[in-house]
Motif scaffolding. Structure first.
Motif, PDB file in Angstrom:
ATOM      1  N   LEU A 228       0.852  -1.253  -0.107  1.00  0.00           N
ATOM      2  CA  LEU A 228      -0.090   0.042  -0.029  1.00  0.00           C
ATOM      3  C   LEU A 228       0.915   1.300   0.057  1.00  0.00           C
ATOM      4  O   LEU A 228       0.632   2.393  -0.669  1.00  0.00           O
ATOM      5  N   GLN A 229       1.826   1.180   0.793  1.00  0.00           N
ATOM      6  CA  GLN A 229       2.933   2.437   0.945  1.00  0.00           C
ATOM      7  C   GLN A 229       3.565   2.483  -0.611  1.00  0.00           C
ATOM      8  O   GLN A 229       3.508   3.663  -0.988  1.00  0.00           O
ATOM      9  N   LYS A 230       3.494   1.502  -1.297  1.00  0.00           N
ATOM     10  CA  LYS A 230       4.415   1.670  -2.926  1.00  0.00           C
ATOM     11  C   LYS A 230       3.189   2.230  -3.653  1.00  0.00           C
ATOM     12  O   LYS A 230       3.526   2.885  -4.575  1.00  0.00           O
ATOM     13  N   ILE A 231       2.081   1.915  -3.444  1.00  0.00           N
ATOM     14  CA  ILE A 231       0.895   2.512  -4.312  1.00  0.00           C
ATOM     15  C   ILE A 231       0.778   3.702  -4.081  1.00  0.00           C
ATOM     16  O   ILE A 231       0.760   4.549  -4.788  1.00  0.00           O
ATOM     17  N   ALA A 232       0.883   4.355  -2.766  1.00  0.00           N
ATOM     18  CA  ALA A 232       0.627   5.770  -2.576  1.00  0.00           C
ATOM     19  C   ALA A 232       1.868   6.512  -3.095  1.00  0.00           C
ATOM     20  O   ALA A 232       1.446   7.769  -3.542  1.00  0.00           O
ATOM     21  N   ASN A 233       2.867   6.051  -3.133  1.00  0.00           N
ATOM     22  CA  ASN A 233       4.177   6.553  -3.661  1.00  0.00           C
ATOM     23  C   ASN A 233       3.928   6.404  -5.143  1.00  0.00           C
ATOM     24  O   ASN A 233       4.597   7.467  -5.882  1.00  0.00           O
ATOM     25  N   ALA A 234       3.365   5.603  -5.985  1.00  0.00           N
ATOM     26  CA  ALA A 234       3.249   5.533  -7.134  1.00  0.00           C
ATOM     27  C   ALA A 234       2.143   6.153  -7.953  1.00  0.00           C
ATOM     28  O   ALA A 234       2.327   6.729  -9.352  1.00  0.00           O
ATOM     29  N   VAL A 235       1.153   6.548  -7.228  1.00  0.00           N
ATOM     30  CA  VAL A 235      -0.100   7.129  -7.924  1.00  0.00           C
ATOM     31  C   VAL A 235       0.246   8.724  -8.061  1.00  0.00           C
ATOM     32  O   VAL A 235       1.102   9.327  -7.140  1.00  0.00           O
ATOM     33  N   ASP A 236      -0.560   9.549  -8.881  1.00  0.00           N
ATOM     34  CA  ASP A 236      -0.255  10.884  -8.557  1.00  0.00           C
ATOM     35  C   ASP A 236      -1.262  11.622  -7.806  1.00  0.00           C
ATOM     36  O   ASP A 236      -0.949  12.848  -7.293  1.00  0.00           O
TER      37      ASP A 236
END
Length: 427
Positions: A228-236
């Motif tokens: 989830l942390q990776k997703i938060a960093n990946a989205v705009d």
């Protein structure tokens, strides 16, 4: 003669300068329109957002036609809506919607409508128990088709598609029929970001995933995962959902009428309850914001979905929480628009029109009744004022003008309004 020649020369020069200035203005205007991006739209109260399907029938196989979609776009534009959220590209609806908007833009250079294009993501065996139980740690083969189709549409309609949303409530555990583990969402978000880097998608196209507040870390700590942390960093940006309406049954502490309000009139109790519903939504928003800060993510957070149903024969009706009626829906819509507009938060309000396919076997099911306009082309209480203001004059939906529910009789509406209830068995 010499004086006349000088005057004529001056006139020509002024005329040419004026023409050049007009050309520059038009070029500037066209350039401005072409350069509208997600960054300009999201968080801008001049670009009101709404969720949209446009389905009229009890099954999605019956697709809204381009003329029907254009009809809806004119109605929504009259309401001040400029951004739509869709949910999948399975059917012709998404592409036809983009075609409908293109036609309207060709007919009227001033027409504006932009789209957050939804990419449906689900797990292996989702909704198909004949193949076995849903496998939440593997994905449907259809996902790749969805992503590729969305990419094609974004490139085909770059002046309209400004956001791609990977999944709809695809990570929240209560979506037992189809949820996926976060790594699957991460995979596709990274894929789309890579396409932007390589120039195969516009660098101005924003990528997100639209999910329940808890899936964005605002609730149960079980969602506080590395992926989830990776997703938060990946989205705009973060697109979160909040539904006090549903929580009036599942998490109803905020919905209970407190002792110090027992002496109030019915209307006063309802008014106070809807302010608590607003506070509940704000607290869920803050919980996501606080979690993001705790993991070092500083990105915009917008509301990808929230709404209030006007009819329910289930948990939210007479023998349930009694959250359901048009008056409460109107207050919630008003409160959410006022808060989010002031706070520069985009709110994709759910939803534009009632859609009866969502609970086709139960006509009074709440899922069929979240629209601001019903299937009789009647504006519900939240937007009665727009009917009064004449914004729908000359517009029709399915051959009918937009009129008011209850014939605009507030006294008649209030007879259907009940005080919030929490004293009933919950299963």
């Amino acid at each position: 003669m010499k004086l006349k020649s000088i005057i004529f020369s001056v006139f020509v020069a002024v005329f040419m300068m004026s023409c050049n200035e007009n050309k520059k203005d038009k070029m500037s205007e066209n350039q401005t329109k072409k350069e509208v991006t997600a960054k300009d739209i999201l968080g801008n109260p001049e670009y009101l957002a709404i969720s949209y399907g446009g389905y009229r029938e009890k099954q999605r196989e019956v697709q809204p036609t381009i003329p029907e979609l254009k009809e809806d776009m004119k109605i929504l534009s009259a309401m001040g809506i400029k951004v739509l959220r869709t949910y999948n590209v399975h059917f012709a609806q998404a592409e036809n919607l983009l075609k409908a908007i293109t036609e309207l833009k060709n007919e009227d250079a001033e027409f504006q409508m932009y789209v957050m294009l939804g990419i449906w993501i689900d797990c292996e065996n989702a909704f198909d128990f004949s193949k076995g139980e849903p496998n939440h740690n593997a994905e449907s083969e259809r996902n790749a088709v969805e992503v590729n189709t969305a990419v094609e549409l974004a490139n085909q309609f770059p002046d309209i598609v400004k956001i791609l949303a990977v999944g709809n409530e695809a990570m929240v555990k209560w979506a037992t029929s189809y949820y996926v583990e976060p790594w699957i969402i991460l995979k596709w978000v990274n894929h789309l970001q890579d396409l932007k880097t390589s120039g195969e998608l516009s660098k101005d196209l924003w990528i997100t995933s639209s999910d329940d507040f808890s899936s964005w870390g605002g609730g149960d700590p079980m969602y506080h995962t590395e992926d989830l942390q990776k997703i938060a960093n990946a989205v705009d940006y973060i697109s979160m959902h909040t539904y006090p309406y549903h929580q009036s049954h599942y998490n109803s502490d905020f919905w209970k009428v407190p002792e110090n309000e027992e002496h109030l009139s019915k209307k006063e109790k309802v008014d106070a309850a809807m302010l608590r519903a607003l506070d509940f939504a704000q607290r869920q928003y803050d919980s996501v914001s606080n979690y993001m800060k705790s993991i070092g993510v500083n990105k915009p957070i917008h509301i990808g979905e929230t709404g209030w149903a006007s009819v329910s024969n289930g948990h939210y009706g007479k023998n349930g929480s009694r959250a359901t009626d048009e008056y409460k829906q109107g207050l919630y819509h008003q409160h959410m628009r006022e808060w989010t507009n002031k706070a520069n938060i985009s709110c994709f309000y759910f939803e534009a029109f009632d859609e009866q396919w969502k609970d086709a076997q139960n006509p009074l099911g709440s899922e069929n009744h979240f629209g601001l306009i019903n299937l009789k082309s009647e504006a519900k209480y939240p937007i009665w004022n727009l009917v009064d203001e004449g914004v729908f004059d000359g517009l029709n939906r399915d051959g009918k003008p937009i009129t008011k529910t209850y014939n605009g009789n507030l006294e008649a509406l209030m007879k259907d309004v009940l005080v919030p209830n929490t004293n009933y068995p919950k299963d």
